[in-house]
Motif scaffolding. Sequence first.
Motif, PDB file in Angstrom:
ATOM      1  N   GLY A 177     -10.105  -5.907  -0.555  1.00 52.80           N
ATOM      2  CA  GLY A 177      -9.656  -5.332  -1.820  1.00 52.80           C
ATOM      3  C   GLY A 177      -9.422  -3.837  -1.790  1.00 52.80           C
ATOM      4  N   LYS A 178      -9.545  -3.244  -0.627  1.00 56.42           N
ATOM      5  CA  LYS A 178      -9.362  -1.798  -0.491  1.00 56.42           C
ATOM      6  C   LYS A 178      -8.244  -1.507   0.494  1.00 56.42           C
ATOM      7  CE  LYS A 178     -13.155  -0.936  -2.886  1.00 56.42           C
ATOM      8  NZ  LYS A 178     -13.130  -0.296  -4.231  1.00 56.42           N
ATOM      9  N   GLY A 179      -7.781  -0.255   0.458  1.00 56.25           N
ATOM     10  CA  GLY A 179      -6.825   0.167   1.451  1.00 56.25           C
ATOM     11  C   GLY A 179      -7.531   0.576   2.735  1.00 56.25           C
ATOM     12  N   PRO A 180      -6.799   0.599   3.841  1.00 57.86           N
ATOM     13  CA  PRO A 180      -7.396   1.060   5.102  1.00 57.86           C
ATOM     14  C   PRO A 180      -7.840   2.513   4.990  1.00 57.86           C
ATOM     15  CG  PRO A 180      -5.292  -0.052   5.476  1.00 57.86           C
ATOM     16  CD  PRO A 180      -5.407   0.184   4.001  1.00 57.86           C
ATOM     17  N   GLU A 234       6.102  10.692  11.664  1.00 57.28           N
ATOM     18  CA  GLU A 234       4.679  10.432  11.502  1.00 57.28           C
ATOM     19  C   GLU A 234       4.421   8.944  11.324  1.00 57.28           C
ATOM     20  OE1 GLU A 234       3.702  14.438   9.006  1.00 57.28           O
ATOM     21  OE2 GLU A 234       5.361  13.147   8.470  1.00 57.28           O
ATOM     22  N   LYS A 235       5.183   8.120  12.007  1.00 56.32           N
ATOM     23  CA  LYS A 235       5.082   6.687  11.829  1.00 56.32           C
ATOM     24  C   LYS A 235       3.988   6.109  12.690  1.00 56.32           C
ATOM     25  CE  LYS A 235       9.005   4.482  11.963  1.00 56.32           C
ATOM     26  NZ  LYS A 235      10.395   4.086  12.325  1.00 56.32           N
ATOM     27  N   LEU A 236       2.972   5.575  12.024  1.00 50.72           N
ATOM     28  CA  LEU A 236       1.914   4.867  12.722  1.00 50.72           C
ATOM     29  C   LEU A 236       2.372   3.444  13.022  1.00 50.72           C
ATOM     30  CD1 LEU A 236      -1.266   5.891  10.707  1.00 50.72           C
ATOM     31  CD2 LEU A 236      -0.979   6.197  13.151  1.00 50.72           C
ATOM     32  N   LEU A 241      -9.202   5.868   7.517  1.00 47.89           N
ATOM     33  CA  LEU A 241      -9.373   6.362   8.881  1.00 47.89           C
ATOM     34  C   LEU A 241     -10.852   6.372   9.266  1.00 47.89           C
ATOM     35  CD1 LEU A 241      -8.070   7.680  11.382  1.00 47.89           C
ATOM     36  CD2 LEU A 241      -8.474   9.894  10.283  1.00 47.89           C
ATOM     37  N   PHE A 287      -4.964   6.003   2.119  1.00 49.94           N
ATOM     38  CA  PHE A 287      -4.364   4.830   1.503  1.00 49.94           C
ATOM     39  C   PHE A 287      -4.866   4.632   0.074  1.00 49.94           C
ATOM     40  CE2 PHE A 287      -2.072   2.332   4.748  1.00 49.94           C
ATOM     41  CZ  PHE A 287      -2.319   3.117   5.858  1.00 49.94           C
ATOM     42  N   GLY A 288      -3.980   4.116  -0.768  1.00 47.02           N
ATOM     43  CA  GLY A 288      -4.366   3.669  -2.090  1.00 47.02           C
ATOM     44  C   GLY A 288      -4.979   2.281  -2.024  1.00 47.02           C
ATOM     45  N   PHE A 307       0.828  -1.201   0.000  1.00 49.54           N
ATOM     46  CA  PHE A 307       0.000   0.000   0.000  1.00 49.54           C
ATOM     47  C   PHE A 307       0.862   1.250   0.000  1.00 49.54           C
ATOM     48  CE2 PHE A 307      -4.210  -1.606   0.427  1.00 49.54           C
ATOM     49  CZ  PHE A 307      -4.128  -2.764   1.193  1.00 49.54           C
ATOM     50  N   LYS A 319      -2.511  -5.841  14.624  1.00 50.71           N
ATOM     51  CA  LYS A 319      -2.550  -6.822  13.546  1.00 50.71           C
ATOM     52  C   LYS A 319      -3.920  -6.976  12.914  1.00 50.71           C
ATOM     53  CE  LYS A 319       1.646  -9.322  14.244  1.00 50.71           C
ATOM     54  NZ  LYS A 319       2.352 -10.605  14.047  1.00 50.71           N
ATOM     55  N   PHE A 371      -8.262  -2.000  12.235  1.00 56.21           N
ATOM     56  CA  PHE A 371      -6.909  -1.882  12.771  1.00 56.21           C
ATOM     57  C   PHE A 371      -6.863  -0.729  13.770  1.00 56.21           C
ATOM     58  CE2 PHE A 371      -4.605  -4.663   9.914  1.00 56.21           C
ATOM     59  CZ  PHE A 371      -5.382  -4.688   8.774  1.00 56.21           C
ATOM     60  N   ILE A 425       0.581   6.476  17.567  1.00 59.56           N
ATOM     61  CA  ILE A 425       1.679   7.282  17.041  1.00 59.56           C
ATOM     62  C   ILE A 425       2.099   8.305  18.082  1.00 59.56           C
ATOM     63  CG2 ILE A 425       0.167   9.024  16.003  1.00 59.56           C
ATOM     64  CD1 ILE A 425       2.115   9.130  13.629  1.00 59.56           C
ATOM     65  N   TYR A 443      -8.520   2.307  11.937  1.00 56.04           N
ATOM     66  CA  TYR A 443      -8.719   2.253  10.502  1.00 56.04           C
ATOM     67  C   TYR A 443      -9.656   1.086  10.172  1.00 56.04           C
ATOM     68  CZ  TYR A 443      -5.157   5.703   9.366  1.00 56.04           C
ATOM     69  OH  TYR A 443      -4.449   6.878   9.236  1.00 56.04           O
ATOM     70  N   GLN A 461     -10.871  -1.438   6.990  1.00 55.73           N
ATOM     71  CA  GLN A 461     -10.440  -1.907   5.671  1.00 55.73           C
ATOM     72  C   GLN A 461     -11.429  -2.932   5.138  1.00 55.73           C
ATOM     73  OE1 GLN A 461      -6.731  -4.111   5.534  1.00 55.73           O
ATOM     74  NE2 GLN A 461      -6.339  -3.506   3.417  1.00 55.73           N
ATOM     75  N   PHE A 475       0.721  -0.101  13.820  1.00 51.09           N
ATOM     76  CA  PHE A 475      -0.581  -0.740  13.700  1.00 51.09           C
ATOM     77  C   PHE A 475      -0.674  -2.012  14.524  1.00 51.09           C
ATOM     78  CE2 PHE A 475      -2.953   1.474  10.433  1.00 51.09           C
ATOM     79  CZ  PHE A 475      -1.995   2.196   9.764  1.00 51.09           C
TER      80      PHE A 475
END
Lengths: 116, 113
Positions: free
Chosen positions: B41-44, B99-101, B46, A107-108, A91, B105, B89, B93, B36, B38, B103
Amino acid sequence: DARVTQTPRDKVTEMGQEVTMRCQPILGHNTVFWYRQTMMQGLELLAYFRNRAPLDDSGMPKDRFSAEMPDATLATLKIQPSEPRDSAVYFCASGPSGTPSYNEQFFGPGTRLTVL
Amino acid sequence: QQQVKQSPQSLIVQKGGISIINCAYENTAFDYFPWYQQFPGKGPALLIAIRPDVSEKKEGRFTISFNKSAKQFSLHIMDSQPGDSATYFCAAIKRSRSEKLVFGKGTKLTVNP
């Protein structure tokens, strides 16, 4: 409707081949993230950029992975040579500029990579 | 070392029921906790987020409860609907230049009609 785009959506390749994944962040976003998602490890941050400069790539195997932003509208993630353990969904996400964007990562749709 | 532990791994709830997903964190420096959602087939995307200076945040049917002393936070989905079926998820942070999240599992939620 601004969104992050990723190509290809699906990629099947053989071990040893080079794989390039591309991401177009949302126009105006200056932070770009690359994540890898697997069943075992979940979502892992591989690398991220701000204003096209790499800020952190500590999550990325350095010997085979590389990430770049040739310009503000394109981010690439390359794997050379690819291995079966690289099979995952990759991603890309982008975040807006200005104030800390920790709460706004978009996210893409991901690239599903299968390495045979 | 996993810094955010999420449970359960999967959850099945009947339509109209309450879905509860729990997360625990270790790093007391974390000061922002998003969730998040999800779909396959999609991205997460917010869903909702909370800062540790409040104990609860509600947005529609979604509520985050936060327990700073226990270093735990949870997502409650009231009146769960089949359309809520997705993977959720939690993340954490430390607000800074980084800016590292981090996550959890993920929890696969299935809401049966």
